[in-house]
Write an enzyme that holds these catalytic residues in place. Structure first.
Site, short mmCIF file in Angstrom:
data_model
loop_
_atom_site.label_atom_id
_atom_site.label_comp_id
_atom_site.label_asym_id
_atom_site.label_seq_id
_atom_site.Cartn_x
_atom_site.Cartn_y
_atom_site.Cartn_z
NE ARG A 121 14.53 -33.41 -84.66
CZ ARG A 121 14.53 -35.17 -85.09
NH1 ARG A 121 13.64 -35.06 -85.46
NH2 ARG A 121 15.51 -35.04 -83.24
CE LYS A 143 16.57 -10.19 -88.06
NZ LYS A 143 17.20 -9.44 -88.18
CD GLU A 185 9.67 -1.14 -88.70
OE1 GLU A 185 10.71 -0.90 -89.17
OE2 GLU A 185 10.16 -1.57 -87.29
CE LYS A 227 11.78 -7.71 -92.93
NZ LYS A 227 10.97 -7.81 -91.58
CD GLU A 237 20.72 -8.91 -88.44
OE1 GLU A 237 21.61 -8.98 -87.38
OE2 GLU A 237 19.43 -9.22 -88.83
NE ARG A 242 16.23 -10.68 -92.22
CZ ARG A 242 15.72 -10.64 -91.85
NH1 ARG A 242 16.24 -12.13 -93.03
NH2 ARG A 242 14.47 -10.90 -91.15
CG ASN A 246 18.56 -4.77 -86.81
OD1 ASN A 246 17.48 -5.13 -86.81
ND2 ASN A 246 20.05 -5.36 -87.10
CG HIS A 249 15.07 -1.76 -84.97
ND1 HIS A 249 14.52 -1.31 -86.07
CD2 HIS A 249 13.71 -2.84 -84.90
CE1 HIS A 249 13.17 -1.43 -86.56
NE2 HIS A 249 13.28 -2.51 -85.55
CG HIS A 253 15.30 -3.38 -79.58
ND1 HIS A 253 15.41 -4.14 -80.42
CD2 HIS A 253 13.73 -3.22 -80.25
CE1 HIS A 253 14.47 -4.81 -80.73
NE2 HIS A 253 13.96 -4.01 -81.60
CG HIS A 267 8.48 -2.80 -82.38
ND1 HIS A 267 10.03 -2.87 -81.44
CD2 HIS A 267 8.51 -3.35 -83.64
CE1 HIS A 267 10.87 -3.12 -82.63
NE2 HIS A 267 9.77 -2.37 -83.98
#
Length: 367
Positions: A121, A143, A185, A227, A237, A242, A246, A249, A253, A267
């Site tokens: 957990r 993330k 980035e 960041k 987010e 936040r 993106n 992105h 994507h 990427h």
């Protein structure tokens, strides 16, 4: 050595930027290493380049590395790899207060972080990012995710690392294409929220790409600090702040999905193209100016990154690219917010974008 705090309630941690951090691993990690056997997750390429350095550093501190080595590449971010890694960590008797080391780029960091979030957990992990992209983006902020047949990063968790060590020395082994993917980035932080940093990137991008030590130190430190500020304000987010990270992105994507999430389009390369598209679409909508869109395009092209999707040979329509966006994890109540620009350094979230208009725009870009 720059030390950037990521300030979160009860779970703050440091990102340290410097050279030689891997060779100084036990001292850097301190009490985070509790047992003589230290689980290290990496891929075959990184193990060949930096495995001996990490193993010797741990041995000098009285620790033994226990390796879990995966194939290199985006396909490793999968259910199958997650299952194997979790089973191995349980066999290694990892406890909740232990720390797993993630040695590699974004794929290894994402997979290891997700495994750490579910084992017992939730146990600890330490990020040792070995690509520029991972150092300035994926290793910071918590993330974690894997890819599925439905799309990229759709299954994951927010799980913050306990420490990030960005060793600039490892970047000397990166191919130029990987440096370019990471640089996308870096410049993103300027485009979305800091016009002065964007101007610095325009003037110094070639130095970063060439591995200039001073330029790399500044680029990585400033990117991480940017960041960290955003993550501290909006960790999960939920406020929209936040989501600005993106930028590029959603378009990117879709391009990755069309090319099969493989080496055809990395990427960072997809994000670079996505930022060009976001800037051009912002100008199309009248939010920003054509000169600003052209300036973004020129800055990205100046780093040797592609800026035209027509050159990818995608053999698809604008509508097909737009359809990929329906699987985006940012979909909310049937609508997809886009990060667009009011100008360089002034990004915002637009929740009123029609995918039909996006499809028409992409068709123009493909022509």
């Amino acid at each position: 050595m720059p030390v950037i705090p990521v300030s979160l309630a009860g779970r703050s941690y440091e990102v340290r930027v410097g050279t030689g951090l891997l060779a100084d691993l036990p001292a850097q990690c301190g009490k985070l290493l509790r047992k003589a056997a230290v689980p290290v997750v990496t891929d075959e390429t990184v193990k060949g380049l930096w495995g001996e350095t990490v193993e010797q550093a741990l041995a000098a501190g009285g620790f033994a590395a226990r390796w879990f080595v995966l194939p290199a590449g985006e396909s490793t971010k999968s259910w199958a790899s997650l299952e194997k890694l979790v089973d191995w960590l349980l066999a290694e008797e990892v406890e909740r207060n232990d720390h797993i080391i993630a040695l590699g780029g974004g794929v290894i960091g994402d997979l290891t972080g997700f495994a750490a979030s579910v084992v017992k957990r939730g146990c600890g992990f330490i990020q040792l990012p070995t690509t520029l992209l991972a150092q300035v983006d994926s290793s910071v902020g918590g993330k974690t995710a894997i890819n599925t047949a439905a799309g990229k990063n759709l299954v994951g968790a927010f799980h913050q690392p306990s420490l990030v060590l960005a060793d600039l020395g490892v970047l000397a082994t990166l191919p130029r294409r990987e440096m370019g993917a990471g640089y996308a980035e870096v410049i993103k932080y300027g485009i979305l929220g800091d016009i002065d940093f964007f101007a610095w990137c325009e003037a110094n991008g070639a130095k970063v790409m060439a591995g200039d030590a001073q330029a790399l130190d500044y680029a990585v430190s400033e990117s991480v600090a940017a960041k960290a500020r955003i993550v501290a304000e909006d960790e999960r987010e939920t406020t929209g702040t936040r989501a600005l990270l993106n930028l590029g992105h959603t378009f990117g994507h879709a391009l990755e999905a069309q090319t099969g999430f493989g080496d055809r389009l990395l990427h960072g390369e997809a994000v670079a193209l996505g930022m060009v598209l976001a800037a051009r679409y912002s100008a199309r909508r009248g939010y920003t100016t054509q000169p600003d869109a052209a300036r973004v395009t020129a800055a990205i092209a100046g780093a040797g990154l592609a800026t035209e999707i027509a050159g990818l040979g995608l053999n698809c329509s604008g509508q097909q690219l737009a359809q990929h966006m329906l699987h985006d994890k940012k979909m909310d109540a049937g609508t997809l917010p886009f990060v667009l620009l009011r100008g360089i350094g002034d990004a915002f979230l637009d929740k009123q974008v029609a995918l039909d208009d996006i499809a028409a725009f992409l068709a123009e870009q493909l022509a």
